[in-house]
Design a protein around this motif. Sequence first.
Motif, PDB file in Angstrom:
ATOM      1  N   PHE C  10       0.850  -1.182   0.000  1.00  0.00           N
ATOM      2  CA  PHE C  10       0.000   0.000   0.000  1.00  0.00           C
ATOM      3  C   PHE C  10       0.889   1.237   0.000  1.00  0.00           C
ATOM      4  CE2 PHE C  10      -3.088  -2.689   2.594  1.00  0.00           C
ATOM      5  CZ  PHE C  10      -3.963  -2.869   1.536  1.00  0.00           C
ATOM      6  N   GLY C  40       2.829   8.847  -8.132  1.00  0.00           N
ATOM      7  CA  GLY C  40       1.681   9.712  -8.252  1.00  0.00           C
ATOM      8  C   GLY C  40       0.691   9.537  -7.141  1.00  0.00           C
ATOM      9  N   PRO C  41       0.570  10.554  -6.329  1.00  0.00           N
ATOM     10  CA  PRO C  41      -0.470  10.556  -5.309  1.00  0.00           C
ATOM     11  C   PRO C  41      -1.819  10.618  -6.018  1.00  0.00           C
ATOM     12  CG  PRO C  41       0.888  12.548  -5.204  1.00  0.00           C
ATOM     13  CD  PRO C  41       1.353  11.774  -6.357  1.00  0.00           C
ATOM     14  N   GLU C  42      -1.815  10.824  -7.343  1.00  0.00           N
ATOM     15  CA  GLU C  42      -3.059  10.795  -8.073  1.00  0.00           C
ATOM     16  C   GLU C  42      -3.683   9.400  -7.917  1.00  0.00           C
ATOM     17  OE1 GLU C  42      -1.286  13.534 -11.650  1.00  0.00           O
ATOM     18  OE2 GLU C  42      -3.411  13.177 -11.743  1.00  0.00           O
ATOM     19  N   MET C  43      -2.912   8.443  -7.403  1.00  0.00           N
ATOM     20  CA  MET C  43      -3.467   7.121  -7.193  1.00  0.00           C
ATOM     21  C   MET C  43      -3.606   6.802  -5.718  1.00  0.00           C
ATOM     22  SD  MET C  43      -1.512   4.935 -10.036  1.00  0.00           S
ATOM     23  CE  MET C  43      -2.427   3.443  -9.725  1.00  0.00           C
ATOM     24  N   ARG C  44      -3.794   7.845  -4.953  1.00  0.00           N
ATOM     25  CA  ARG C  44      -4.109   7.733  -3.544  1.00  0.00           C
ATOM     26  C   ARG C  44      -4.906   6.481  -3.204  1.00  0.00           C
ATOM     27  NH1 ARG C  44      -2.591  11.171  -1.256  1.00  0.00           N
ATOM     28  NH2 ARG C  44      -2.121  12.692  -2.858  1.00  0.00           N
ATOM     29  N   GLY C  45      -4.440   5.745  -2.217  1.00  0.00           N
ATOM     30  CA  GLY C  45      -5.227   4.587  -1.788  1.00  0.00           C
ATOM     31  C   GLY C  45      -4.945   3.349  -2.611  1.00  0.00           C
TER      32      GLY C  45
END
Lengths: 81, 81, 184, 184, 357, 357, 261, 261
Positions: C10, C40-45
């Motif tokens: 994760f 990329g935090p654009e894929m948070r989670g």
Amino acid sequence: MASGYIEIDEELCKGCELCTTVCPKDLLEMALDRFTPKGYHPAELVDPEGACTGCAICSVICPDAAITVYRFVPAEKAGVS
Amino acid sequence: MASGYIEIDEELCKGCELCTTVCPKDLLEMALDRFTPKGYHPAELVDPEGACTGCAICSVICPDAAITVYRFVPAEKAGVS
Amino acid sequence: MQTEIIISGFGGQGALFAGQLLAYTGLDHGLHVTWFPSYGPEMRGGTAHCTVILSDDEIGSPVVKNPSAAIVMNIPSLEKYEPLVASDGVLVVNTSLIDRHATRQDIDIIEVPANEIAEELGEKRLANLVLTGALIERLGVLTIEQVGKSLGNHIPEHRRNLLESNREALQRGAEIAQRAVQPG
Amino acid sequence: MQTEIIISGFGGQGALFAGQLLAYTGLDHGLHVTWFPSYGPEMRGGTAHCTVILSDDEIGSPVVKNPSAAIVMNIPSLEKYEPLVASDGVLVVNTSLIDRHATRQDIDIIEVPANEIAEELGEKRLANLVLTGALIERLGVLTIEQVGKSLGNHIPEHRRNLLESNREALQRGAEIAQRAVQPG
Amino acid sequence: MGKELLKGNIAFAEAAIRAGCEAYFGYPITPQTEALEHMSRRMPELGRVFLQAESEIAAINMVYGAACAGVRVMTSSSSPGVSLMMEGLSYIAGSEVPVVLVNIMRGGPGLGNIAPSQGDYNQIVKGGGHGDYKPIVLAPATIQELIDLTFEAFDLAEKYRTIVVVLADGSIGQMMEPAELPPMQPVRAFDGRPEWALTGAVDRTPNVVSSIYIDPVEEEIFNLKLVEKQKQIEAEQVRSHKLWMDDAEIAVIAFGTAGRIAQTAVRDARSQGLNVGLLRPISLYPYPYDSVREVAEQVQRILVVEMNGGQMLDDVRLAVEGRVGVDFYGRMGGVVPLPDEVYEQIQKTYAQRANGR
Amino acid sequence: MGKELLKGNIAFAEAAIRAGCEAYFGYPITPQTEALEHMSRRMPELGRVFLQAESEIAAINMVYGAACAGVRVMTSSSSPGVSLMMEGLSYIAGSEVPVVLVNIMRGGPGLGNIAPSQGDYNQIVKGGGHGDYKPIVLAPATIQELIDLTFEAFDLAEKYRTIVVVLADGSIGQMMEPAELPPMQPVRAFDGRPEWALTGAVDRTPNVVSSIYIDPVEEEIFNLKLVEKQKQIEAEQVRSHKLWMDDAEIAVIAFGTAGRIAQTAVRDARSQGLNVGLLRPISLYPYPYDSVREVAEQVQRILVVEMNGGQMLDDVRLAVEGRVGVDFYGRMGGVVPLPDEVYEQIQKTYAQRANGR
Amino acid sequence: MTGRDGMVESLIYTKPVSLTERATHYCPGCTHGISHRLVAEVIDEMGRRETTIGVAPVGCSVFAYDYFNMDFAEAAHGRAPAMATGLKRVSPDRLVFTYQGDGDLASIGAAEILHAAGRGENITVIFINNAIYGMTGGQMAPTTLPGQKTTSTPSGRDIEMHGFPLKMCEILSQMDGAAYIVRRSLHDVAHIRKAKKAIRQAFEVQEQGIGFSMVELLSSCPTNWGISAQEALTWVEEHMVPAFPLGDYKVHASINAGKKG
Amino acid sequence: MTGRDGMVESLIYTKPVSLTERATHYCPGCTHGISHRLVAEVIDEMGRRETTIGVAPVGCSVFAYDYFNMDFAEAAHGRAPAMATGLKRVSPDRLVFTYQGDGDLASIGAAEILHAAGRGENITVIFINNAIYGMTGGQMAPTTLPGQKTTSTPSGRDIEMHGFPLKMCEILSQMDGAAYIVRRSLHDVAHIRKAKKAIRQAFEVQEQGIGFSMVELLSSCPTNWGISAQEALTWVEEHMVPAFPLGDYKVHASINAGKKG
Ligand SMILES: Cc1ncc(C[n+]2csc(CCOP(=O)(O)OP(=O)(O)O)c2C)c(N)n1
Ligand SMILES: Cc1ncc(C[n+]2csc(CCOP(=O)(O)OP(=O)(O)O)c2C)c(N)n1
Ligand code: SF4
Ligand code: SF4
Ligand code: SF4
Ligand code: SF4
Ligand code: SF4
Ligand code: SF4
Ligand SMILES: [Mg+2]
Ligand SMILES: [Mg+2]
């Protein structure tokens, strides 16, 4: 006698702890003994004395709509079925 | 005796007539007898009686900076040269 | 010789840092290296993983299909990478978060209860290093000492006070790997 | 047979409308036509011109290098188009705004004091039609009557009251052209 | 309805209206502004949507929004304005909603000027926005063709759920020529909007219009779907116009205004006894590679004429593959070549025809 | 200075600083944001200009403004952000001020995803902005090359008064690899700014920076000047990298990340006894047509590998001109091809090598 | 079902139907989740789920369409108001709303929001002000506070360099076309309840065709602020509320107006 | 030279040195010319011609660089404030100003002007509000008055369709970074004189580094309004001044402030 209770959907709960800070009866705790499928410790209702009023305050702050709130109401006050 | 006069640069004047509306002495007219190189009737100073005060009001409104204003001032008040 | 390592978990589990540590160690010890993250935090989670390549020759692709080794820190990572590890490769499994066993017979599987060990060490974010220690022990490309040394060279200033517990985590992982029974 | 006409002047002198009128007339009388303007108020203060092509065959290019005829309404237009008119072509010069003579010997030059005539007609914006009348008279492709008729068909509603003075302007131009001595 | 003398900009706007265009969003820019002005008058009077947007960026994103609702929608602009639409166009391509754009090109780069140009060929045909996508690009040479292609553009956009660009230059926008408008098509009823459209999830699962495929594998699947669609478009929508090719020894290839100017020049050359033919590509994407290839197999030399520095030239050369020599004549920056110049070039190419590449 | 383990985004930002970049304007976008973040720390600490703009549009126009003042200036972004810069880039090209842009490409079209892609080849190389212009485009395959090309980009931009684009994909932006940074160059003094720059008309006639040539003839003269410059650039700046070509029977052509992946695959193929070579174009404009042509004259077949649907492919085919067959292997939408896949394709191309086109 | 003591169990609260079953990708404690819930509850209560069209931004809420159980479009960064304009103009009887972050709305999309408000575009905007660019990892937003550290203002936002935070309610309330412009906060239960009321009001303004409506919600981003979810709410209260005063900035005369706060 | 009666002839007014000799392409009576003159006079008086850099917009004043006798850049439509930002940041001791129309500044360039003001960008903006797109032939501008006929609002600007005029002074004065935001008019001599004072003040604000300054000038476009130059000035006075009240919208505390009007 509890006048209400809540259910926390552990698929949704992300263990943010916000609900634990707002319950007027202080009935919510983080379940440190287990992880949700996403790897968080979920919140849980710890209400041995049935203090939950079903006030739904916890659900107002839950960012993940993980909390379902029930209340026991006099039959006559309840809606149909 | 005129205390001032103006010169209108006909290369610049576009015959907009604005100056003619602001001269307090009403000394400006459109020269309908001729065209500027751009095809406009230029404005001209018509001041047979020397009424122009050199107040420069006309130059304030001229959009084309076509007006140069001179005033006759007592020698002692004039700047160097 | 080229060794490719994928570390996956994760976001927040420290997979990327563990990979960087291996890359630094490789660089410090004269190898060609690349480190390539999922980013990329654009894929948070979502999951975060990185690929580290250590080689004594110029490295072409920074990604590979069948890595020599993988550390998997959660179930989706196990499902994704177990089938991909090359034959005779190494798979390190974080059993704290994965409640099933890896099933391949042709690879070296090490099960490490990394979160529990990390919590024992008093810092739950050390699970990644516990797993890294286990991998290094079995991989045979770098040594725990080398990794520990590079850790000292590259640890960010504000975490320097944690250096010793970091090294300890590596050590604990290595010990588990020593103890674990080789399959097959 | 193809006839190319350029009409050129300052913006606001009505060069474009005069051209449209010719194009409409051509269309109304069974010819292929194109009308092509220099365009864009982005060129405020510059010249405006248009090219009209009348042809009994399909028209390729809407522009040409050497037109059969030109109307020039100011000095820059004269300088630009006098050299370009094809041999034996027609050049109509607005002498109200052009104080020099065209010099070519191989073309038909008509000098028209169009602004003065227009002012006589009480509408200074009619200069373009005076010039157009002169051109038509000499060009031999369309007749003044045809142009006058098409004018009636296509004049914008709000200018319909000016139709008669418009036709008069065409007529006056034609008369000048009849009177003017042919050069050469 | 007979032929009327129509200005290009008015003609394509009215053609769009006749095609049932329900909404127009645009921003003024020379040399296409008359289209916006026409729309500002006509659309409200027909009870349709006209809106002058605050910018071309807003315009294309309004178009995007309306397209998501499943209506026929368009915008028009000119070169710098179209540059501002690149992100929006890429999004539209990435979400497969049908959109019609008319680009009336002017001289560039930069602010350049407002004169006719074909300098945006690469931008429009090769993809000025990011990522892999290809709009259908149609290049009219006459006002009639402008009308017909704009009218059809709406059908094509919906058929393939794609962007259709009508690519013309300032001279086509500004020119008047006799042409006939198609009859008025009715506007689609709300109920008739396509089933993928965002109309409110009444009695169905919600629809989503998005260009995101955060997983590269899914994005690739989507990309491959676009590729498939392109293949279909390439099979079905190639258009070009051949003239005097039967016995041609050399061919001129030119599109749009350059094409019609070349036509005059070729006719002149024919009248001088030169065996010259003309190929005028009408669809720039899909490009008539096969026609060019056939031409290359027939003639001895090719002359490409453009109002740019040689952009379509590459497509010609991709089809010719070195079979014959390809000459180029281009005028740039808003200069429209005259037939005489092209004629001169034809003479040169003709003279060279036996000399190979 | 020895090699450090450097992340691509940090590496090119620092390389720009070392090259004397005096101002950076940008807007965050994955996968290049670390460059902006690095600049936000380093530039102020060096007394230089960093500004996070309100958008990519503002960023490129700030860059344009600073470039007019004659300083070394850059921006960086990724695909959708670069699409928003198209108008600005066309203006910059139209006024010949030197500007450096780094595009760290991601999957598209539209919002797409943030994975590595080469889908903006056409946009950058063929001209995504309106009008005729061509920026110099440099495509690094390693962090070291990224550093070196970015460093040099400033010199090239000034030498030719042009846009230089460093075109890389997300994997190069995100990857860490050992590399060495160049030594720090001093920032140019105010007095040393070029004589065409807008510095205030002290003791000279005013300077104007503009992209307008309202007269098409003047615009054409300007366009031809750009064409001349392009010829010079084409003569001087072609770059490519050849490997194992000596005895190659087939060649792989690939740029950037696809190039280095292909390199692994080609090495593997070599180790299996296949006579394969690699050509990696480094300058995408000017494109190494001559090198490709030489390759086409030597080998029997060519395989082009890209992380897009086949964009550079056209340039390869323009050079090959049908001499040999050209196969294509592309992954789209952010999928990075693995060496094994490329290896498989190499085997196929190799098997086909005797079969002609 | 009747239970003990003549009491029946009654469902007091459950996830609104206007949200899908899907778990969001938001970080634990992120108030994006709360905002989603409030909007969904309001749409449920108004009975408009099937006649509402949402527009998602680019930002952490980029996948809003996965969570809202209704027709949705995904806009380009900052362009949601333009996209919503296109949608609304051709479907005037649908409720159309945008959901936008502060980077999206106040930075790159400043022109689009200003003009949507100026046109009195009959749409509703839910504006999530978390003083940061969440999605790209914590850079300065136009709303970042002076001195606030972000990954692009490593020593804190320097007003000399980057200027002052933009106050969108204050700005947009200057527009004649704006009908309902208010700022609320999500930092505690009481404020969340007020926020919901405002959201309801905003959608009603749209339903009644009064004009442009926007509810700004002061929000948290625990991840990029680097603090816990609870600390983040406290930060909202202590730092953001003073900088962005809560209140009704514009309430069109024809709205049965609420009061400040 | 001494003349009759002991008087000398003295030059009272002539074209400022900060303007070139060139005749402008503006239509007769267009107030763009007056604005140019005022700016040039101020720069002359401040002695800054050689240390000023101007940025021209896209609009009728696109060729401003031909008329101002100083270094000049030509911006893309609406982007002048961004370009000026780039120029100013790398040359902080130069005076940098933009000259922009209402389409340029308030429509396509709305984001750039808002953010330049928000940043307190130390530049000066001369904003020509003539309620129309002059250059492209008279389409609606964001400042077009309700009911005003333009070529893109043939039956008059309909506020239902196109919303309300944008009031840029009112909007920009909301920005903390804005130091000097005033509106003046050019419709008569007295107002022209006031306008010049404001322009001077704006440039002084920049010279002193106080922040963003903008002077909005209510202007005429006789050509596209279809009336004479004089009628156009009357129209400014009678229709624009009431819609766009003159005054000082923001005057930073550290400015020796002027009063309203
Ligand atoms: C044109 C463009 N520029 C930049 C980006 C990168 N980007 C994605 S989201 C974002 C900012 C998000 O911040 P905000 O709007 O505040 O939303 P939050 O994530 O904080 O909710 C940026 C800059 C993009 N996708 N497209
Ligand atoms: C990107 C772009 N869009 C549109 C245009 C066309 N255009 C040129 S000037 C202008 C508007 C000018 O109006 P304004 O700013 O009010 O200036 P004015 O002419 O009234 O002084 C427009 C839309 C352009 N050049 N570039
Ligand atoms: S419903 Fe009320 S009492 Fe019960 S757990 Fe929630 S907040 Fe506490
Ligand atoms: S507020 Fe919701 S998500 Fe957070 S801990 Fe409580 S139940 Fe879980
Ligand atoms: S200077 Fe004064 S008096 Fe003289 S012409 Fe001008 S306005 Fe009239
Ligand atoms: S104001 Fe100026 S331009 Fe107008 S008429 Fe008078 S002198 Fe001529
Ligand atoms: S990064 Fe911030 S805004 Fe985005 S989901 Fe996480 S907490 Fe929320
Ligand atoms: S069109 Fe209007 S703004 Fe433009 S120059 Fe003419 S009068 Fe002035
Ligand atoms: Mg935010
Ligand atoms: Mg204007």
